[in-house]
Design a protein around this motif. Structure first.
Motif, PDB file in Angstrom:
ATOM      1  N   ASN A 294       0.861  -1.185   0.000  1.00  0.00           N
ATOM      2  CA  ASN A 294       0.000   0.000   0.000  1.00  0.00           C
ATOM      3  C   ASN A 294       0.904   1.243   0.000  1.00  0.00           C
ATOM      4  O   ASN A 294       1.824   1.299   0.792  1.00  0.00           O
ATOM      5  CB  ASN A 294      -0.874  -0.021   1.264  1.00  0.00           C
ATOM      6  N   PRO A 295       0.708   2.213  -0.883  1.00  0.00           N
ATOM      7  CA  PRO A 295      -0.308   2.342  -1.920  1.00  0.00           C
ATOM      8  C   PRO A 295       0.014   1.535  -3.178  1.00  0.00           C
ATOM      9  O   PRO A 295       1.076   0.934  -3.284  1.00  0.00           O
ATOM     10  CB  PRO A 295      -0.275   3.837  -2.224  1.00  0.00           C
ATOM     11  N   THR A 349      -6.218   3.279  -5.383  1.00  0.00           N
ATOM     12  CA  THR A 349      -5.573   2.791  -4.159  1.00  0.00           C
ATOM     13  C   THR A 349      -6.565   2.796  -2.994  1.00  0.00           C
ATOM     14  O   THR A 349      -6.691   1.813  -2.271  1.00  0.00           O
ATOM     15  CB  THR A 349      -4.350   3.669  -3.806  1.00  0.00           C
TER      16      THR A 349
END
Ligand code: FAD
Ligand code: EGU
Length: 471
Positions: A294-295, A349
């Motif tokens: 993440n992202p 995202t």
């Protein structure tokens, strides 16, 4: 040599890195929108290759994957080349087979050939005039500031290419993702599980499938597990899952037979003792990794999809399906934000990370669950309970695998709902238990039993307990 991929056109250049399942499908999605698509794949064109090395031979395609194929007009074609599996077939140690349906009649999953699916997707991508396929192009490095990518060819030559958007679909060991790892505030985790997998082929018998074809065959044996999916050529691909240390303990052909005799005796005559002994040593067991990050994007220039963003262990049959769904989700956000990458990428995202993380966790949870205490009896029992509760309360209790496999319920919402349902079921059980105790007490008070009879039986009970202890 530098080559600018940006042709004299109004549309932006999208570089899709990786021509696997998700990359090839994504090329179709971007081409359909009219972008100038350049696909880069490190291997040669698998449609021309004589031997295709790689991962599992067949895969379970379900609703999410089918919906994505539908978006680019490929669903019918792929479904026609798949084999429907309406139920699991559970193989007990004694050879008994028990079918457990996935759901109603229309609810089935499909066994599809990975190589064939990949070829069809590449061919579909190529039919758009605005796509260009670049095989034998391995991404070596790229620059997150300039967006300049460096590819190496088999002959050692290098090529530099620039694009407006880089879409990383280069699998679990993504080279695109490497640049993410160097950045601040990028979360990354990778876990190898102790199990490996090995694929064995079960040939046809007298030109027919050796087992019933329209099932996902499962041999649940706690730490060991085998799964078999049918192929169009009437073979089955059996996948044996087992801890690496157990794979390594088996070193001779005799030990292979001994092992199968103990855990999967019904498969020996079907695979054939000779084939089994040969195939077991043909390739070493393969590793399985779970990757979460993440992202999924950098600025407005790069985005990760498929295994590059989220490799999951295969214990939910969702890796490809989730990767295909990534493409739909991205496409929907492109509509919402008018193809403005600066807005689309962060939104992708924001929306997708919780869902991909949820399926990664679910798959890992199921791996641990199956390994801990799932033998054939337990598996059959659990799936029956699921299906029965669903039958009596179809609106309230929906099995988790149903939401995951047959709907596009967001993965993280399916998990939330599952927790809620478990609470309802537990409350129900608790209430019934309390009800039984209260009801029983009430009956006892209303109709007190003869105290002498009770004492006698208590004495008997005591004798029994003593007898039990001395057994
Ligand atoms: P990949 O299929 O790995 O493709 C990546 C592509 O990128 C490859 O073609 C590779 O050559 C290329 N590439 C790599 N590096 C570079 C580079 N540097 N430059 C250029 N190109 C590069 N999923 C399901 O949905 N159902 C199932 O039943 C199922 N069963 C599975 C069983 C097993 C044993 C395993 C291991 C996985 C299973 N999966 C299943 C998961 C599924 O295989 C993956 O999720 C899926 O292949 C991911 O596709 P992808 O395109 O993201 O990555
Ligand atoms: C593993 C390897 C049965 C293909 C999970 C079920 C899988 C597949 C299950 C592989 C299992 C496990 C589900 C489907 C599917 C089941 C599922 C697992 C396809 C919870 C080619 N899993 N797989 N669950 O319910 O939802 O039948 O290699 F044994 S399809 Cl591990 Cl639905």
């Amino acid at each position: 040599m530098e080559r600018s991929a940006s042709r004299q056109s109004r549309k932006k250049v999208v570089a899709v890195v990786g021509g696997g399942l998700v990359g090839a499908l994504n090329a179709c999605f971007f081409a359909k929108r009219g972008f100038d698509v350049e696909l880069f794949e490190s291997r040669e064109d698998i449609r021309r290759a004589k031997i295709v090395k790689g991962r599992s031979i067949n895969l379970a395609l379900s609703h999410r994957g089918r919906q994505a194929l539908k978006h680019v007009g490929l669903e019918e074609k792929i479904v026609a080349q798949g084999i429907p599996m309406h139920a699991r077939m559970i193989h007990s140690l004694d050879g008994k087979q028990s079918p457990i349906p996935y759901g109603r009649k229309g609810q089935y999953i499909l066994s599809v050939d990975r190589a064939n699916l990949n070829k069809e997707l590449l061919t579909a991508a190529e039919t758009y005039p605005n796509t260009k396929m670049n095989f034998d192009h391995k991404l070596q490095d790229w620059n997150a500031e300039t967006g300049l990518m460096t590819f190496v060819r088999l002959d050692g030559s290098k090529e530099q290419v620039k694009a407006d958007l880089i879409v990383g679909c280069d699998g679990a060991f993504s080279a695109v993702r490497k640049q993410f790892l160097r950045r601040s505030r990028f979360d990354y985790s990778q876990t190898y599980i102790p199990h490996g997998y090995m694929e064995l082929t079960m040939p046809p018998i007298n030109g027919e499938f050796a087992m019933k074809p329209n099932y996902l065959h499962i041999w649940p044996r706690n730490t060991f597990m085998m799964i078999a999916l049918p192929n169009l050529d009437k073979t089955f691909t059996c996948t044996l899952f087992m801890p690496f240390e157990d794979f390594e303990k088996i070193t001779t052909g005799d030990e292979v037979i001994e092992f199968f005799q103990k855990y999967f005796p019904d498969t020996i005559p079907l695979i054939g003792a000779d084939t089994l002994q040969r195939d077991y040593f043909r390739l070493p067991a393969q590793a399985m990794v779970s990757v979460k990050c993440n992202p999924y994007h950098i600025g407005d220039t790069c985005v990760l999809m498929g295994d590059a963003a989220h490799a999951v262990v295969p214990f939910y049959g969702q890796g490809m399906n989730a990767g295909f769904e990534d493409c739909i989700v991205f496409d929907e956000i492109m509509d919402q934000f008018n193809e403005d990458f600066r807005a689309v990428l962060p939104e992708y995202t924001r929306v997708r990370v919780p869902d991909d993380h949820a399926i990664a966790d679910l798959a890992m949870y199921n791996y641990i669950e199956m390994r801990a205490h799932v033998n054939s009896k337990w598996f059959i029992f659990r799936k029956y309970v699921d299906n029965i509760l669903h039958f009596f309360m179809p609106k309230t209790i929906i099995p988790l695998y149903t939401m995951v496999t047959f709907t596009r319920t967001r993965y993280h919402e399916a998990v939330k709902r599952w927790h809620w349902q478990n609470k309802v079921i537990n409350r129900g059980l608790l209430l019934s238990a309390v009800g039984a105790v209260l009801g029983g007490s009430y009956l006892l008070i209303k109709n007190p039993p003869d105290i002498n009879k009770l004492i006698v039986s208590a004495e008997k009970m005591w004798d029994r307990l003593v007898a039990l202890r001395t057994l």
